[in-house]
Design a protein around this motif. Sequence first.
Motif, mmCIF file in Angstrom:
data_model
loop_
_atom_site.group_PDB
_atom_site.id
_atom_site.type_symbol
_atom_site.label_atom_id
_atom_site.label_comp_id
_atom_site.label_asym_id
_atom_site.label_seq_id
_atom_site.Cartn_x
_atom_site.Cartn_y
_atom_site.Cartn_z
ATOM 1 N N ASP A 96 0.822 -1.115 0.023
ATOM 2 C CA ASP A 96 -0.004 0.209 0.161
ATOM 3 C C ASP A 96 0.880 1.354 0.001
ATOM 4 O O ASP A 96 2.565 1.235 0.519
ATOM 5 C CB ASP A 96 -0.675 -0.339 1.023
ATOM 6 C CG ASP A 96 -1.667 -0.963 0.637
ATOM 7 O OD1 ASP A 96 -2.580 -1.432 0.292
ATOM 8 O OD2 ASP A 96 -2.492 -0.946 1.653
ATOM 9 N N ASP A 98 -0.080 3.958 1.359
ATOM 10 C CA ASP A 98 -0.260 4.739 2.928
ATOM 11 C C ASP A 98 1.070 3.903 4.010
ATOM 12 O O ASP A 98 0.345 4.657 5.041
ATOM 13 C CB ASP A 98 -1.874 4.885 3.240
ATOM 14 C CG ASP A 98 -2.095 3.479 3.503
ATOM 15 O OD1 ASP A 98 -1.117 2.419 3.498
ATOM 16 O OD2 ASP A 98 -3.173 2.912 3.865
ATOM 17 N N GLN A 100 1.070 1.903 5.408
ATOM 18 C CA GLN A 100 0.280 0.290 6.133
ATOM 19 C C GLN A 100 1.113 -0.510 6.207
ATOM 20 O O GLN A 100 1.227 -1.327 7.416
ATOM 21 C CB GLN A 100 -1.085 0.201 6.012
ATOM 22 C CG GLN A 100 -1.958 1.859 7.236
ATOM 23 C CD GLN A 100 -3.268 1.413 7.019
ATOM 24 O OE1 GLN A 100 -4.058 1.477 5.776
ATOM 25 N NE2 GLN A 100 -3.633 1.792 7.757
ATOM 26 N N ARG A 158 -3.199 -8.910 4.799
ATOM 27 C CA ARG A 158 -2.762 -7.821 4.393
ATOM 28 C C ARG A 158 -2.773 -8.288 2.547
ATOM 29 O O ARG A 158 -2.153 -9.717 2.233
ATOM 30 C CB ARG A 158 -1.681 -7.181 4.555
ATOM 31 C CG ARG A 158 -1.879 -6.621 6.212
ATOM 32 C CD ARG A 158 -1.368 -5.475 6.015
ATOM 33 N NE ARG A 158 -1.765 -3.836 5.620
ATOM 34 C CZ ARG A 158 -2.602 -3.610 5.663
ATOM 35 N NH1 ARG A 158 -3.547 -2.934 5.985
ATOM 36 N NH2 ARG A 158 -2.870 -2.105 4.428
ATOM 37 N N ARG A 202 -2.562 4.920 9.375
ATOM 38 C CA ARG A 202 -2.143 5.097 8.005
ATOM 39 C C ARG A 202 -1.788 6.937 7.904
ATOM 40 O O ARG A 202 -1.640 7.383 8.536
ATOM 41 C CB ARG A 202 -3.136 5.288 7.242
ATOM 42 C CG ARG A 202 -3.247 6.463 6.279
ATOM 43 C CD ARG A 202 -5.246 6.180 5.600
ATOM 44 N NE ARG A 202 -5.631 6.117 4.137
ATOM 45 C CZ ARG A 202 -5.179 5.872 3.719
ATOM 46 N NH1 ARG A 202 -3.822 7.100 2.863
ATOM 47 N NH2 ARG A 202 -4.927 5.524 1.969
HETATM 48 MG MG MG Z 1 -4.487 1.381 4.089
#
Ligand code: MG
Length: 309
Positions: A96, A98, A100, A158, A202
């Motif tokens: 991702d 962001d 994370q 994830r 995030r």
């Molecule tokens: Mg995220």
Amino acid sequence: MKLLSAIVPCYNEQENIRDFYDEFMKNESDFKSRDLEVELIFVDDGSTDLTVKNVKELAEKDNRIHLISFSRNFGKEAAILAGLRRSKGDLTVIMDADLQDPPALLPQMLDHIDEGYDSVATRRVTRKGEPLIRSFFARRFYSLMRRMSKTEIVDGARDYRLMTRQVVDAILSMPEYCRFTKGIFGWVGFNTKWIEFENVERRKGETKWSFGKLLVYSIEGITSFSTAPLGLAAFIGLLFCLLAFAAIIFVFVRAFFFGDPTSGWPSLVCIILLVSGIQLFCIGIVGEYLAKAYLEVKQRPVYLVKEEI
Ligand code: MG
Ligand code: UDP
């Protein structure tokens, strides 16, 4: 030299692109020591902010950066597919934008690949910083999914995953239009090492997943990887047939011995409402699967590319 491709789906992540790049490149010396070259594939999922501009700026300075830009927002699953198709790496990782999915975990993940695993997956063991109601329903979803589907879908998993070429090719061999990536990973199998980490919040910006979107996503997941709801519909139908049969006998016997005229239409109305509700519910379940088949049959592309660098 081996090549590591990193796929980064981005939807309105203008503030995170630079941070992500810096954070990712902190591993550079580690990559070098392993004789790994890297390529970064940013997939812009129809962002309406400066995401594309920011990626292009980076790409001018660093030719290891690629950009695939969609004509509109097609969803993260589509962005992942586009990235996987584009990736040339011997190893591929999905992350991702962001932060994370901590890039700091990469060396550890690469170690496990060296040990002989085909794929290294991550799951977060806490859901710190997430609304309680969201965590609650997420947990319910995973426990439901475990019971309904043969495909392993791990709680807290994830999409942050490092895969060998063989696994990527296996995923690409699945041509479906409705792509529930978490299920696809489980379905292809292979030797997978799970790494656990504490949830990271995030870095900047807002999550793109509202509660409603997540609910739709969970139904998508269930209908993509389980046909148990269809069995449930059949079961409920059978159960009500048996109930009706018992009721018929009861009414007949009572009328025969006590001559009781049929009275009480309120209860009748309730029964009609209940049964027709259940019928509509079951038709709805069938409809979900029909809709899925309809989408698959149309064979539309999963995404449209507007620009590629
Ligand atoms: Mg995220
Ligand atoms: N994302 C995307 N398309 C979308 C929604 C999200 O490519 O339609 C990307 C987003 O930019 C981010 C990743 O998918 O890199 C995860 O999204 P987000 O952080 O909003 O989800 P969360 O972490 O809250 O589950």
